[in-house]
Design a protein around this motif. Structure first.
Motif, PDB file in Angstrom:
ATOM      1  N   SER A  15       0.825  -1.213   0.000  1.00  7.56           N
ATOM      2  CA  SER A  15       0.000   0.000   0.000  1.00  7.56           C
ATOM      3  C   SER A  15       0.853   1.254   0.000  1.00  7.56           C
ATOM      4  CB  SER A  15      -0.913   0.002   1.230  1.00  7.56           C
ATOM      5  OG  SER A  15      -1.749  -1.122   1.241  1.00  7.56           O
ATOM      6  N   GLY A  16       2.127   1.116   0.274  1.00 10.39           N
ATOM      7  CA  GLY A  16       3.041   2.248   0.303  1.00 10.39           C
ATOM      8  C   GLY A  16       4.456   1.739   0.418  1.00 10.39           C
ATOM      9  N   PRO A  17       5.415   2.632   0.660  1.00  7.31           N
ATOM     10  CA  PRO A  17       6.814   2.199   0.811  1.00  7.31           C
ATOM     11  C   PRO A  17       6.965   1.213   1.967  1.00  7.31           C
ATOM     12  CG  PRO A  17       6.653   4.594   0.614  1.00  7.31           C
ATOM     13  CD  PRO A  17       5.257   4.093   0.784  1.00  7.31           C
ATOM     14  N   ASP A  18       7.933   0.329   1.852  1.00  9.50           N
ATOM     15  CA  ASP A  18       8.171  -0.670   2.895  1.00  9.50           C
ATOM     16  C   ASP A  18       9.064  -0.046   3.964  1.00  9.50           C
ATOM     17  OD1 ASP A  18       8.338  -2.909   4.394  1.00  9.50           O
ATOM     18  OD2 ASP A  18       9.637  -4.030   3.025  1.00  9.50           O
ATOM     19  N   VAL A  19       8.426   0.502   5.002  1.00  5.50           N
ATOM     20  CA  VAL A  19       9.157   1.172   6.081  1.00  5.50           C
ATOM     21  C   VAL A  19       8.873   0.509   7.423  1.00  5.50           C
ATOM     22  CG1 VAL A  19       9.561   3.352   7.282  1.00  5.50           C
ATOM     23  CG2 VAL A  19       9.120   3.360   4.820  1.00  5.50           C
ATOM     24  N   THR A  20       7.603   0.238   7.700  1.00  4.68           N
ATOM     25  CA  THR A  20       7.221  -0.227   9.039  1.00  4.68           C
ATOM     26  C   THR A  20       6.724  -1.672   9.063  1.00  4.68           C
ATOM     27  OG1 THR A  20       4.944   0.553   8.774  1.00  4.68           O
ATOM     28  CG2 THR A  20       6.560   2.130   9.639  1.00  4.68           C
ATOM     29  N   ASN A  21       6.770  -2.375   7.947  1.00  2.00           N
ATOM     30  CA  ASN A  21       6.273  -3.759   7.846  1.00  2.00           C
ATOM     31  C   ASN A  21       4.765  -3.856   8.068  1.00  2.00           C
ATOM     32  OD1 ASN A  21       8.905  -4.742   7.405  1.00  2.00           O
ATOM     33  ND2 ASN A  21       9.259  -4.820   9.627  1.00  2.00           N
ATOM     34  N   GLY A  22       4.069  -2.753   7.926  1.00  2.00           N
ATOM     35  CA  GLY A  22       2.615  -2.766   7.997  1.00  2.00           C
ATOM     36  C   GLY A  22       2.090  -3.216   9.338  1.00  2.00           C
ATOM     37  N   SER A  23       1.020  -4.019   9.304  1.00  2.00           N
ATOM     38  CA  SER A  23       0.373  -4.457  10.535  1.00  2.00           C
ATOM     39  C   SER A  23       1.246  -5.407  11.347  1.00  2.00           C
ATOM     40  CB  SER A  23      -0.956  -5.141  10.203  1.00  2.00           C
ATOM     41  OG  SER A  23      -0.740  -6.252   9.357  1.00  2.00           O
ATOM     42  N   ASN A  24       2.253  -6.006  10.730  1.00  2.00           N
ATOM     43  CA  ASN A  24       3.171  -6.890  11.469  1.00  2.00           C
ATOM     44  C   ASN A  24       4.113  -6.126  12.376  1.00  2.00           C
ATOM     45  OD1 ASN A  24       2.153  -9.257  10.277  1.00  2.00           O
ATOM     46  ND2 ASN A  24       3.456  -8.964   8.466  1.00  2.00           N
ATOM     47  N   GLY A  25       4.313  -4.853  12.084  1.00  4.66           N
ATOM     48  CA  GLY A  25       5.171  -4.032  12.917  1.00  4.66           C
ATOM     49  C   GLY A  25       6.638  -4.403  12.816  1.00  4.66           C
ATOM     50  N   ILE A  26       7.378  -3.976  13.815  1.00  8.84           N
ATOM     51  CA  ILE A  26       8.821  -4.244  13.864  1.00  8.84           C
ATOM     52  C   ILE A  26       9.083  -5.106  15.093  1.00  8.84           C
ATOM     53  CG2 ILE A  26      11.134  -3.232  13.955  1.00  8.84           C
ATOM     54  CD1 ILE A  26       9.966  -0.679  12.808  1.00  8.84           C
ATOM     55  N   PRO A  27       9.229  -6.427  14.910  1.00  8.38           N
ATOM     56  CA  PRO A  27       9.471  -7.318  16.049  1.00  8.38           C
ATOM     57  C   PRO A  27      10.959  -7.500  16.328  1.00  8.38           C
ATOM     58  CG  PRO A  27       9.043  -8.617  14.105  1.00  8.38           C
ATOM     59  CD  PRO A  27       8.986  -7.174  13.663  1.00  8.38           C
ATOM     60  N   ASN A  28      11.259  -8.324  17.319  1.00  3.74           N
ATOM     61  CA  ASN A  28      12.627  -8.719  17.654  1.00  3.74           C
ATOM     62  C   ASN A  28      13.534  -7.528  17.954  1.00  3.74           C
ATOM     63  OD1 ASN A  28      11.945 -11.470  17.097  1.00  3.74           O
ATOM     64  ND2 ASN A  28      12.247 -11.059  14.908  1.00  3.74           N
ATOM     65  N   ILE A  29      12.991  -6.559  18.657  1.00  5.36           N
ATOM     66  CA  ILE A  29      13.805  -5.403  19.055  1.00  5.36           C
ATOM     67  C   ILE A  29      14.736  -5.862  20.173  1.00  5.36           C
ATOM     68  CG2 ILE A  29      13.755  -3.062  20.015  1.00  5.36           C
ATOM     69  CD1 ILE A  29      10.965  -2.771  18.804  1.00  5.36           C
ATOM     70  N   PRO A  30      16.032  -5.695  20.021  1.00  6.85           N
ATOM     71  CA  PRO A  30      16.971  -6.245  21.019  1.00  6.85           C
ATOM     72  C   PRO A  30      16.925  -5.464  22.321  1.00  6.85           C
ATOM     73  CG  PRO A  30      18.155  -4.958  19.378  1.00  6.85           C
ATOM     74  CD  PRO A  30      16.732  -5.026  18.901  1.00  6.85           C
ATOM     75  N   ASP A  31      17.345  -6.130  23.385  1.00 13.05           N
ATOM     76  CA  ASP A  31      17.461  -5.456  24.673  1.00 13.05           C
ATOM     77  C   ASP A  31      18.611  -4.456  24.633  1.00 13.05           C
ATOM     78  OD1 ASP A  31      15.417  -6.560  26.410  1.00 13.05           O
ATOM     79  OD2 ASP A  31      16.494  -8.467  26.227  1.00 13.05           O
ATOM     80  N   LEU A  32      18.496  -3.449  25.497  1.00 10.94           N
ATOM     81  CA  LEU A  32      19.514  -2.404  25.540  1.00 10.94           C
ATOM     82  C   LEU A  32      20.759  -2.892  26.271  1.00 10.94           C
ATOM     83  CD1 LEU A  32      17.254   0.670  26.405  1.00 10.94           C
ATOM     84  CD2 LEU A  32      18.367   0.191  24.218  1.00 10.94           C
ATOM     85  N   ASP A  33      21.875  -2.374  25.836  1.00 10.90           N
ATOM     86  CA  ASP A  33      23.150  -2.645  26.490  1.00 10.90           C
ATOM     87  C   ASP A  33      23.788  -1.292  26.793  1.00 10.90           C
ATOM     88  OD1 ASP A  33      25.754  -3.361  27.254  1.00 10.90           O
ATOM     89  OD2 ASP A  33      25.666  -5.182  26.037  1.00 10.90           O
ATOM     90  N   LEU A  34      23.712  -0.882  28.053  1.00 10.66           N
ATOM     91  CA  LEU A  34      24.199   0.427  28.464  1.00 10.66           C
ATOM     92  C   LEU A  34      25.444   0.270  29.311  1.00 10.66           C
ATOM     93  CD1 LEU A  34      20.805   2.119  29.454  1.00 10.66           C
ATOM     94  CD2 LEU A  34      21.999   2.218  27.268  1.00 10.66           C
ATOM     95  N   PHE A  35      26.559   0.773  28.806  1.00  8.81           N
ATOM     96  CA  PHE A  35      27.832   0.735  29.529  1.00  8.81           C
ATOM     97  C   PHE A  35      28.192  -0.693  29.947  1.00  8.81           C
ATOM     98  CE2 PHE A  35      25.632   4.755  30.526  1.00  8.81           C
ATOM     99  CZ  PHE A  35      26.478   5.640  29.859  1.00  8.81           C
ATOM    100  N   GLY A  36      27.934  -1.658  29.049  1.00  8.85           N
ATOM    101  CA  GLY A  36      28.209  -3.051  29.340  1.00  8.85           C
ATOM    102  C   GLY A  36      27.195  -3.715  30.240  1.00  8.85           C
ATOM    103  N   PHE A  37      26.105  -3.045  30.504  1.00  9.31           N
ATOM    104  CA  PHE A  37      25.055  -3.528  31.400  1.00  9.31           C
ATOM    105  C   PHE A  37      23.867  -3.917  30.535  1.00  9.31           C
ATOM    106  CE2 PHE A  37      21.592  -3.123  34.457  1.00  9.31           C
ATOM    107  CZ  PHE A  37      22.149  -3.648  35.612  1.00  9.31           C
ATOM    108  N   ASN A  38      23.699  -5.214  30.284  1.00  8.65           N
ATOM    109  CA  ASN A  38      22.604  -5.699  29.441  1.00  8.65           C
ATOM    110  C   ASN A  38      21.314  -5.729  30.252  1.00  8.65           C
ATOM    111  OD1 ASN A  38      20.766  -7.242  27.868  1.00  8.65           O
ATOM    112  ND2 ASN A  38      22.482  -8.245  26.825  1.00  8.65           N
ATOM    113  N   LEU A  39      20.351  -4.903  29.847  1.00  6.67           N
ATOM    114  CA  LEU A  39      19.113  -4.804  30.607  1.00  6.67           C
ATOM    115  C   LEU A  39      18.232  -6.034  30.469  1.00  6.67           C
ATOM    116  CD1 LEU A  39      18.070  -1.072  30.067  1.00  6.67           C
ATOM    117  CD2 LEU A  39      19.565  -2.066  31.775  1.00  6.67           C
TER     118      LEU A  39
END
Length: 599
Positions: free
Chosen positions: A382-406
């Motif tokens: 329906s438009g440019p492939d930016v957000t994967n539509g209704s499937n969204g953006i999965p598998n977002i990794p956990d943050l790693d701040l100053f070597g501290f994996n949240l």
């Protein structure tokens, strides 16, 4: 010729005339009955209420209260303490600077409601009253005796009717006089009182989150609701408000220290997840409070700015499903999310903020839906492939701040903190930033200009205020704060989808619940939206069996709130005067005399 004008000095204000009791009992007999009933109710919690452990809380043990018995025990003990305090016992007078009998009635009502709810729940869940042990019957009878005796206590203030009926006397019995002026205490003592109050608040909040069964949480809500009202009628909240206004920095510090201690009280990370989501919800609601509470702009699409921040962070998170394939450090992702929300706020606000009232609300509602539909259509077809539509953006990794994996558990101060506890502490840092921005804005010239625009935009323009520029500033600031919170939400939830950002949905945060949190808590205050968001998230999370009726109950609660407390749970002085008119202008108390009046 010299004329001397004498001024009559006012002595202490006379004590208010007591009102008529709901039930015609001698005051001494009513007080004695309430005390005996409270003691009997307290003692009944040490008896078994049912024979089987199938009911949550295990009420089968004699000599060891558990589950809902602990709530009944607490209510009975508080009722007894306030009955004794009402008799002027030395050392307990500080408990009742305002009303004396009203708090007793409210605590008795809370204890009665909790106890009888427990008895009825046992009968319904286990299949009849035959499942009750004698202790359950004793508790029901004792709590009823306490309530009847409390209804026989005279009201704290006289009513407006010469011959009130039963209902009018019942309503009047909850009213309380204004608390007396508190005796000055040393500064260290006042600070200790503030710290103890926040410590007690943390304990009560933690107890509610840690309840495992819906039956226990309903009993908790009943007792807390009546107990909080009783404390208010006793005047303790005004005493505490006086101390917190005197020590503002100490109050803010105590609040955040209590919030910081929350994850260290949790043995189950699932409960910490509730705290994390409450913080996200509350932080976004506080950002909306800038727009609605300070500037008076009705924004019905505010959740879209949360979505802009979340989608921006997801796209630059390094997720395998991200269409741009880059990974930025978290601080850069926060700046990108906040900046993108700021741009959207200016772009949307510039052409629409010349509208007012309902028209502005309709346009912002449209923007919120446009954002959701646009994110859904950017799927490559329906438009440019930016957000994967209704499937969204999965598998977002956990943050790693100053070597501290949240995403991994860590041991801090001897306590193991899980994934959600880590994100809770990170979100708490963002909440501190948002609270600081809100307080500084509220107390600045810009904040006063926002309030002036909210109260009367025409008068504000006449005084030289550039209303459009300041409204645009409020809109942009609120959008930026929501975008910041969205960058954390993306990593907490692992997935960002368009369905998360609807106008109204059973699961907050969404635009309707965000606006309700601001109104419920109290517009224009710091603590109001935080408390409102906590209630609106915690109650649905604990009462999952009522999810089909959640929006209905939500609407009923708002109607009741608008009827009985339109200024919100935590209201500033301006809102209290606005919604509770006295019918006269503010005037000095007492007879100031001609000489002091300048005549």
């Amino acid at each position: 010729m010299t004329t001397t004008t004498t001024t009559k000095k006012n002595s202490a204000a006379p004590a208010p005339r007591p009102g008529r009791p709901v039930i015609g009992l001698p005051a001494s007999a009513a007080g004695l009955g309430a005390a005996i009933g409270a003691v009997a109710t307290f003692a009944s919690t040490f008896l078994a209420w049912t024979w089987t452990a199938e009911f949550p809380g295990d009420l089968t043990v004699t000599g060891y209260p558990g589950g809902l018995q602990l709530l009944t025990l607490t209510g009975a003990l508080l009722t007894l303490v306030f009955v004794v305090a009402g008799y002027g016992v030395r050392g307990l007078g500080w408990l009742t600077p305002g009303g004396k009998n009203g708090p007793v009635l409210l605590f008795a009502l809370g204890t009665f409601a909790t106890t009888w709810y427990t008895v009825i729940a046992i009968a319904v869940k286990l299949g009849g009253l035959a499942n009750l042990e004698p202790g359950g019957y004793v508790a029901a009878a004792a709590s009823l005796l306490t309530l009847v005796a409390a209804l026989g206590l005279p009201g704290d203030v006289a009513g407006d009717h010469d011959n009130p009926n039963v209902w009018q006397r019942f309503v009047q019995s909850f009213k309380a006089p204004t608390p007396k002026e508190a005796t000055a205490l040393p500064g260290w003592a006042e600070i200790l009182i503030i710290a103890a109050a926040f410590g007690l608040g943390l304990f009560v909040f933690t107890y509610g989150i840690d309840t495992e069964a819906a039956e226990l949480f309903i009993g908790y809500i009943l007792l807390v609701a009546f107990g909080a009202t009783a404390i208010s009628r006793a005047g303790l909240n005004r005493r505490l408000a006086g101390l917190t206004s005197k020590h503002k920095n100490v109050t803010v510090t105590a609040a955040f220290v209590s919030a910081f201690a929350f994850p260290f009280t949790q043995s189950n990370d699932a409960y910490a997840s509730i705290g994390t989501n409450i913080l996200i919800f509350a932080t976004v609601a506080l950002g909306l409070n800038v727009v609605v509470g300070l500037a008076g702009l009705l924004d019905l699409g505010y959740v879209a700015f949360l979505g802009v921040g979340a989608y921006t962070a997801a796209l630059v998170s390094g997720s395998p499903s991200s269409t741009i394939g880059i990974q930025l450090p978290f601080w850069a992702a926060v700046l990108c999310g906040a900046g993108a929300s700021l741009i959207f706020g200016v772009v949307i606000g510039a052409p629409t903020l010349r509208l007012h009232g309902d028209y502005l609300a309709i346009v912002t509602l449209g923007f919120g839906e446009i954002f959701r539909i646009t994110m859904q259509n950017l799927d490559g077809s329906s438009g440019p492939d930016v957000t994967n539509g209704s499937n969204g953006i999965p598998n977002i990794p956990d943050l790693d701040l100053f070597g501290f994996n949240l995403g991994e558990p860590h041991t801090i101060l001897g306590v193991e903190l899980g994934r959600f506890s880590n994100y809770y502490l990170l979100m708490l840092l963002f909440t501190i930033i948002v609270v600081t921005v809100f307080r500084r804005s509220d107390q600045s010239r810009i904040g006063r200009a926002w309030v002036a625009i909210r109260e009367d935009e025409t008068a504000a323009r006449a005084m030289g205020i550039n209303a459009f520029r300041l409204k645009l500033l409020a809109f942009a600031l609120g959008a930026t704060l929501a975008g910041m919170a969205g960058t954390v939400q993306a990593h907490v939830t692992f997935t960002v989808t368009p369905a998360q950002y609807k106008f109204v949905e059973a699961v907050p945060p969404n635009s309707a619940f965000l606006l309700a949190a601001v109104i419920l808590g109290g517009m224009g205050t710091v603590s109001g939206p935080l408390i409102g968001a906590s209630l609106l998230y915690l109650i649905p999370a604990k009462l999952q069996f009522m999810s089909d009726y959640q929006l209905l109950l939500f609407g009923i609660a708002l109607i009741l709130l608008m009827r009985f407390r339109p200024e919100g749970l935590i209201a500033d002085r301006r809102k209290q005067l606005e919604f509770h008119e006295t019918g006269q202008l503010d005037a000095p108390k007492g007879d100031i005399g001609l000489s002091k009046a300048g005549v």
